[in-house]
Design a protein around this motif. Structure first.
Motif, PDB file in Angstrom:
ATOM      1  N   LEU A   1      -3.091   5.961   9.949  1.00  0.00           N
ATOM      2  CA  LEU A   1      -2.180   6.202   8.831  1.00  0.00           C
ATOM      3  C   LEU A   1      -1.338   7.445   9.067  1.00  0.00           C
ATOM      4  N   GLU A   2      -1.948   8.490   9.621  1.00  0.00           N
ATOM      5  CA  GLU A   2      -1.205   9.711   9.938  1.00  0.00           C
ATOM      6  C   GLU A   2      -0.081   9.417  10.926  1.00  0.00           C
ATOM      7  N   GLU A   3      -0.355   8.586  11.906  1.00  0.00           N
ATOM      8  CA  GLU A   3       0.664   8.238  12.897  1.00  0.00           C
ATOM      9  C   GLU A   3       1.787   7.411  12.259  1.00  0.00           C
ATOM     10  N   LEU A   4       1.428   6.492  11.353  1.00  0.00           N
ATOM     11  CA  LEU A   4       2.453   5.722  10.642  1.00  0.00           C
ATOM     12  C   LEU A   4       3.337   6.645   9.809  1.00  0.00           C
ATOM     13  N   VAL A   5       2.734   7.614   9.133  1.00  0.00           N
ATOM     14  CA  VAL A   5       3.492   8.577   8.339  1.00  0.00           C
ATOM     15  C   VAL A   5       4.417   9.382   9.245  1.00  0.00           C
TER      16      VAL A   5
ATOM     17  N   GLY B   1      -5.312  -3.315   9.958  1.00  0.00           N
ATOM     18  CA  GLY B   1      -5.543  -2.805  11.296  1.00  0.00           C
ATOM     19  C   GLY B   1      -5.219  -1.330  11.441  1.00  0.00           C
ATOM     20  N   ASN B   2      -4.620  -0.733  10.405  1.00  0.00           N
ATOM     21  CA  ASN B   2      -4.260   0.684  10.440  1.00  0.00           C
ATOM     22  C   ASN B   2      -4.969   1.468   9.339  1.00  0.00           C
ATOM     23  N   GLU B   3      -6.127   1.001   8.921  1.00  0.00           N
ATOM     24  CA  GLU B   3      -6.838   1.616   7.812  1.00  0.00           C
ATOM     25  C   GLU B   3      -7.419   2.983   8.160  1.00  0.00           C
ATOM     26  N   ALA B   4      -7.651   3.260   9.423  1.00  0.00           N
ATOM     27  CA  ALA B   4      -8.222   4.550   9.830  1.00  0.00           C
ATOM     28  C   ALA B   4      -7.233   5.671   9.505  1.00  0.00           C
TER      29      ALA B   4
ATOM     30  N   VAL C   1       0.848  -1.186   0.000  1.00  0.00           N
ATOM     31  CA  VAL C   1       0.000   0.000   0.000  1.00  0.00           C
ATOM     32  C   VAL C   1       0.887   1.240   0.000  1.00  0.00           C
ATOM     33  N   HIS C   2       0.653   2.137  -0.956  1.00  0.00           N
ATOM     34  CA  HIS C   2       1.313   3.442  -0.991  1.00  0.00           C
ATOM     35  C   HIS C   2       0.391   4.433  -0.309  1.00  0.00           C
ATOM     36  N   VAL C   3       0.882   5.094   0.720  1.00  0.00           N
ATOM     37  CA  VAL C   3       0.105   6.115   1.422  1.00  0.00           C
ATOM     38  C   VAL C   3       0.742   7.462   1.117  1.00  0.00           C
ATOM     39  N   GLN C   4       0.066   8.284   0.291  1.00  0.00           N
ATOM     40  CA  GLN C   4       0.559   9.606  -0.056  1.00  0.00           C
ATOM     41  C   GLN C   4       0.148  10.591   1.040  1.00  0.00           C
TER      42      GLN C   4
END
Length: 73
Positions: A55-59, A48-51, A20-23
């Motif tokens: 995602l913001e925290e992963l970034v 489990g991190n779809e919210a 998954v690429h998260v821009q």
């Protein structure tokens, strides 16, 4: 730092999510610092991190890690 998720692109392999690429784009309050790009997640990292908040925290964590790992030029 305000982080906004601007896109999520999934790559499939054998009818299942492979990566998954998260821009994202980010800026501090005064907008004197601007960052944009993407992070690449495995299917396991994404699950489990779809919210958006997750995602913001992963970034945030990935960008901070990359900044600290890269040598200064």
């Amino acid at each position: 730092m305000n982080i906004q998720i601007t896109g999520v692109n999934m790559r499939y392999k054998d009818d299942a999510i492979d990566s998954v690429h998260v821009q994202f784009k980010a800026a501090n309050e005064g907008r004197s610092i601007n960052i944009n790009g993407y992070i690449l997640l495995t299917a396991e990292q994404y699950s489990g991190n779809e919210a958006i908040s997750a995602l913001e925290e992963l970034v945030r964590n990935e960008v901070a890690t990359k900044i600290m790992e890269e040598p200064c030029l």
